[in-house]
Design an enzyme around this catalytic site. Structure first.
Site, PDB file in Angstrom:
ATOM      1  CE  LYS A   1       0.943   1.873   1.269  1.00 51.53           C
ATOM      2  NZ  LYS A   1       1.834   2.883   0.771  1.00 51.53           N
TER       3      LYS A   1
ATOM      4  CE  LYS B   1      -6.721   3.442  -2.369  1.00 48.97           C
ATOM      5  NZ  LYS B   1      -5.875   4.494  -1.854  1.00 48.97           N
TER       6      LYS B   1
ATOM      7  CE  LYS C   1      -1.002  -0.812  -5.920  1.00 45.46           C
ATOM      8  NZ  LYS C   1      -1.282   0.624  -5.838  1.00 45.46           N
TER       9      LYS C   1
HETATM   10  P1  AMP Z   1       1.147   5.404  -2.858  1.00 44.73           P
HETATM   11  O1  AMP Z   1       1.885   4.741  -1.761  1.00 44.73           O
HETATM   12  O2  AMP Z   1      -0.148   4.738  -3.221  1.00 44.73           O
HETATM   13  O3  AMP Z   1       1.029   6.903  -2.670  1.00 44.73           O
HETATM   14  O4  AMP Z   1       2.038   5.236  -4.148  1.00 44.73           O
HETATM   15  C1  AMP Z   1       3.200   6.012  -4.311  1.00 44.73           C
HETATM   16  C2  AMP Z   1       3.782   5.836  -5.677  1.00 44.73           C
HETATM   17  O5  AMP Z   1       4.284   4.501  -5.813  1.00 44.73           O
HETATM   18  C3  AMP Z   1       2.809   6.042  -6.833  1.00 44.73           C
HETATM   19  O6  AMP Z   1       3.502   6.656  -7.915  1.00 44.73           O
HETATM   20  C4  AMP Z   1       2.394   4.646  -7.187  1.00 44.73           C
HETATM   21  O7  AMP Z   1       2.036   4.530  -8.540  1.00 44.73           O
HETATM   22  C5  AMP Z   1       3.674   3.861  -6.903  1.00 44.73           C
HETATM   23  N1  AMP Z   1       3.385   2.477  -6.509  1.00 44.73           N
HETATM   24  C6  AMP Z   1       2.614   2.059  -5.473  1.00 44.73           C
HETATM   25  N2  AMP Z   1       2.565   0.718  -5.423  1.00 44.73           N
HETATM   26  C7  AMP Z   1       3.327   0.272  -6.456  1.00 44.73           C
HETATM   27  C8  AMP Z   1       3.674  -1.029  -6.953  1.00 44.73           C
HETATM   28  N3  AMP Z   1       3.225  -2.137  -6.384  1.00 44.73           N
HETATM   29  N4  AMP Z   1       4.496  -1.083  -8.027  1.00 44.73           N
HETATM   30  C9  AMP Z   1       4.972   0.042  -8.606  1.00 44.73           C
HETATM   31  N5  AMP Z   1       4.673   1.284  -8.201  1.00 44.73           N
HETATM   32  C10 AMP Z   1       3.857   1.406  -7.142  1.00 44.73           C
END
Ligand code: AMP
Ligand code: TRP
Length: 327
Positions: A195, A111, A192
């Site tokens: 968004k 990041k 990955k």
């Molecule tokens: P975040 O939106 O970054 O807070 O992610 C929320 C949760 O979703 C966390 O547990 C991340 O590890 C999981 N997560 C985010 N992006 C992915 C992805 N592309 N595949 C699987 N899990 C994800």
């Protein structure tokens, strides 16, 4: 007693990656654990946020928890900034974590890479995340693969505090699902799904219309060899789609492979879109029913009260162990 704490940052619109790695796991686990699901808004502001968007997205995540099937009567659903103990224990955790440890966090490196300036909070973020988890004495933390390193740091910090002062914190175990913990971009199976990707066709948002979901999945990249086979080493793009299919249908990857044996990608991708649409449309309907309702406000107020009670007990224990004057 087994207890879960987890959350999804309100830093962008929720996509099916977050659904696979987190939301869908939360829904499945709520019956076997005492659950705390929160909206980590204090984590979102480690990178700049537009105030109107932060406001809407924080409500959105809470509404999605409920719309996806988390029962607010059983699970405690709350917004992180409504429980000030997070900030207080977060500060304490910053005094326990070392600069070198934080420097090794891959999420920070990614990041901050190429940026002229990043906030110091982006750097210390894992200390706040440790506080989130330890305040509730969570035994388990369901997360996607990308959070594994932060979870290891939480475990190290809990153990360090317990041995330096007195046994205060439960050491939490991560739960990383075998299927859905790392959903990749539809345009590139080496990145990955996120968004923050400028290509809107690389992800499916939870609020995308059925027409958009169908269009994006039809355009998803595949591999040159035309068989539907689950094989990450040789067929990452198709394996990613099979994994999405498995998350949304509840079927195993083997069942899906067998169904499409000897067939090309066309029918498989069409069916995949229908499986995703079928799951998301009712979630979207429930989301729309509650997003602007008093019900949501009531759930979040009550959730913050319940969460504060538990968090406060741990915070006082930790402060006492360190030698703070407490009454
Ligand atoms: P975040 O939106 O970054 O807070 O992610 C929320 C949760 O979703 C966390 O547990 C991340 O590890 C999981 N997560 C985010 N992006 C992915 C992805 N592309 N595949 C699987 N899990 C994800
Ligand atoms: N860091 C997590 C993410 O980026 C969000 C998060 C903050 C979290 N605190 C947490 C997840 C505690 C699980 C437990 O996805």
């Amino acid at each position: 007693m087994k207890r879960i704490l987890s959350g999804i940052k309100p830093s962008g619109e929720l996509n099916i990656g977050g659904y696979g790695g987190a939301l869908h796991q939360f829904v499945k686990m709520q019956h076997d654990f005492e659950c705390f699901f929160f909206v980590p808004d204090l984590h979102a502001i480690t990178v700049p946020q537009d105030p109107k968007e932060l406001f809407q997205r924080s409500k959105d995540i809470a509404a999605f928890y409920i719309a996806a099937g988390i029962d607010p009567k059983k699970a405690t659903i709350f917004i992180q900034s409504h429980v000030p103990a997070h900030v207080e224990l977060g500060w304490i955790m910053e005094t326990q974590v070392h600069f070198g440890e934080l420097s090794r966090m891959t999420q920070f490196k990614e990041k901050s890479d190429g940026k002229d300036s990043v906030s110091s909070a982006l750097f210390t973020y894992p200390a706040l995340m440790a506080a989130d988890i330890l305040l509730y004495q969570a035994t388990h933390v369901p997360v996607g693969e990308d959070q594994k390193q932060h979870l290891e740091m939480t475990r190290d910090l809990a153990a360090r505090f317990n041995s330096r002062f007195e046994k205060t914190f439960v050491i939490p175990e991560p739960i990383i699902p075998t299927i859905g913990s790392r959903i990749m971009g539809l345009d590139d199976p080496t990145k990955k799904m996120s968004k923050s990707n400028p290509n809107k066709n690389s992800y499916v948002l939870l609020l995308d219309s059925p027409a958009d979901i169908r269009k994006k999945l039809a355009r998803a990249v595949t591999d040159s060899e035309m068989s539907v086979r689950y094989d990450w080493d040789n067929k990452p793009a198709v394996s990613n789609l099979i994994e999405i299919y498995a998350v949304f249908s509840g079927e195993s990857t083997e069942t899906i492979e067998r169904r499409y044996e000897g067939q090309g990608y066309g029918g498989f991708k069409k069916d995949l879109a229908e499986v995703v649409v079928e799951k998301l449309v009712p979630i979207q309907e429930r989301y729309r029913d509650i997003i602007d309702s008093d019900v949501l406000i009531r759930i979040l107020k009550e959730g913050a009260m319940r969460a504060s009670e538990t968090a406060q007990i741990t915070l006082v224990q930790a402060k006492r162990a360190m030698g703070f004057v407490t009454f």
